[in-house]
Design a protein around this motif. Structure first.
Motif, short mmCIF file in Angstrom:
data_model
loop_
_atom_site.label_atom_id
_atom_site.label_comp_id
_atom_site.label_asym_id
_atom_site.label_seq_id
_atom_site.Cartn_x
_atom_site.Cartn_y
_atom_site.Cartn_z
N UNK A 50 34.70 82.21 56.30
CA UNK A 50 34.39 81.22 57.32
C UNK A 50 35.55 80.23 57.43
N UNK A 51 36.18 80.19 58.61
CA UNK A 51 37.34 79.33 58.83
C UNK A 51 36.91 78.14 59.69
N UNK A 52 37.11 76.90 59.21
CA UNK A 52 36.72 75.72 60.00
C UNK A 52 37.45 75.68 61.34
N UNK A 53 36.71 75.32 62.39
CA UNK A 53 37.29 75.27 63.74
C UNK A 53 37.44 73.83 64.22
N UNK A 54 38.15 73.70 65.35
CA UNK A 54 38.28 72.43 66.06
C UNK A 54 39.00 71.36 65.26
N UNK A 55 39.92 71.76 64.36
CA UNK A 55 40.63 70.78 63.56
C UNK A 55 41.71 70.06 64.35
N UNK A 56 41.88 70.46 65.61
CA UNK A 56 42.78 69.71 66.48
C UNK A 56 42.30 68.29 66.71
N UNK A 57 41.01 68.03 66.46
CA UNK A 57 40.46 66.69 66.64
C UNK A 57 41.13 65.70 65.69
N UNK A 58 41.50 66.16 64.50
CA UNK A 58 42.18 65.29 63.53
C UNK A 58 43.55 64.89 64.07
N UNK A 59 44.29 65.87 64.57
CA UNK A 59 45.62 65.61 65.12
C UNK A 59 45.52 64.64 66.29
N UNK A 60 44.56 64.86 67.17
CA UNK A 60 44.39 64.00 68.33
C UNK A 60 44.10 62.56 67.95
N UNK A 61 43.22 62.36 66.97
CA UNK A 61 42.83 61.01 66.55
C UNK A 61 44.01 60.29 65.89
#
Length: 345
Positions: free
Chosen positions: A41-52
């Motif tokens: 299981x690979x965590x998704x949507x980690x772009x939210x960290x970069x954006x914040x």
């Protein structure tokens, strides 16, 4: 401050990964199906960290660089509003899985703050070879120029999103393009004596530096084999940021040449995106678990085009080939500008 953003992002991604997994925001790596890694299981949507982190760094930067009466402050905040809006819409897409036709409209909505606040010129310089035929050197496009800005935002955002599918590609292409933008801005500032022109490129640097720093942090987790997926949150965020940088830095033509691989991928994808040819949900290459190699399919993507013409490749090798092609496209842009300088414009 960008360096601080890099270290904060590196520390925050593992923390955020645990939270998104608790909320069942995870996926399986299709390009590893049939192997033990394909069941992880690979965590998704980690772009939210970069954006914040990017937004926090960019907002804090205002305190040190802009005064309350700065001419650029309104457009700077409008740019941040667009990027914030697009990051939010990208995260909504990751959670709700918005249909493709709606996705195409999202960047045009997110670009509204910039289009409404834009107070720069709406003129274009006519290429010198065409001046004798048109009769003018500068053409004011008015509202058409703002329409072009909106379409550029739509293209940049979606082009990053559809040129994807293998570990490291989405973030890798952003790092290459952002590096080229940074180099271009530094070169233009050094070569110009016009204060307003230099300020426009400096403005671009203010936004592209934290983008590059935070993306490098994410790439350390997203490179093959990926321990996190970036999601549409990141691709929308990165595409909108580079579109805003190109628009406010007044080098949208150069930006489009930097995006040459994305343009080619869009042209290859057009028959499927338009519905002329059936379009599957995932236009990925076929993975052979016995050899660990990818084989190109007939889907219209640059990823499959490379595999069909270069033969079967491992996922890591394919990503390196594609990023090398991205770097070559950026170098071609610099060469083109050098040879056409003084003749074209």
């Amino acid at each position: 401050m960008s360096l601080a953003g890099l270290f904060v992002t590196v520390k925050m991604i593992p923390v955020a990964s645990r939270y998104v997994q608790k909320r069942n925001l995870f996926g399986y790596d299709i390009n590893k199906k049939g192997t033990p890694q394909g069941n992880v299981k690979v965590p998704e949507s980690l772009g939210i960290v970069v954006g914040i982190v990017f937004l926090v760094v960019a907002i804090l930067f205002q305190y040190f660089n802009f005064t309350s009466d700065s001419n650029w402050l309104v457009e700077y905040n409008a740019a941040l509003a667009c990027i914030c809006f697009m990051t939010l819409l990208g995260f909504v897409d990751d959670v709700l899985d918005i249909p493709w036709r709606v996705k195409l409209l999202l960047p045009s909505i997110a670009a509204l703050p910039l289009l409404m606040a834009y107070a720069g010129h709406t003129t274009i310089v006519i290429p010198k070879p065409l001046v004798p035929y048109i009769g003018i050197e500068i053409l004011d496009l008015g509202w058409i120029y703002k329409l072009y800005m909106g379409l550029l935002a739509v293209f940049c955002t979606n082009s990053i999103n559809i040129h994807a599918g293998i570990n490291g590609l989405e973030v890798g292409q952003t790092v290459v393009i952002a590096s080229a933008i940074l180099i271009h801005n530094i070169m233009q500032i050094g070569a110009s004596t016009d204060p307003e022109y230099k300020q426009a490129h400096a403005f671009s640097i203010y936004l592209v530096q934290p983008l590059l720093a935070t993306s490098l942090a994410l790439l350390s987790y997203n490179w093959y084999p990926s321990s996190v997926f970036v999601g549409d949150t990141y691709t929308y965020f990165a595409g909108m940021t580079m579109a805003v940088v190109g628009i406010l830095g007044h080098f949208s033509e150069t930006l489009l040449i930097f995006f040459l691989p994305q343009v080619l991928n869009f042209l290859l994808s057009l028959p499927q995106l338009s519905g002329y040819i059936p379009c599957p949900r995932h236009r990925l290459p076929r993975f052979d678990p016995q050899t660990g190699l990818l084989t190109g399919t007939n889907d219209g993507t640059l990823v499959n085009f490379f595999l069909r013409n270069l033969g079967r490749k491992s996922e890591k090798a394919l990503c390196i080939y594609l990023l090398a092609f991205q770097a070559i496209a950026c170098c071609f842009c610099f060469m083109l500008r050098y040879f056409l300088a003084g003749w074209y414009k």
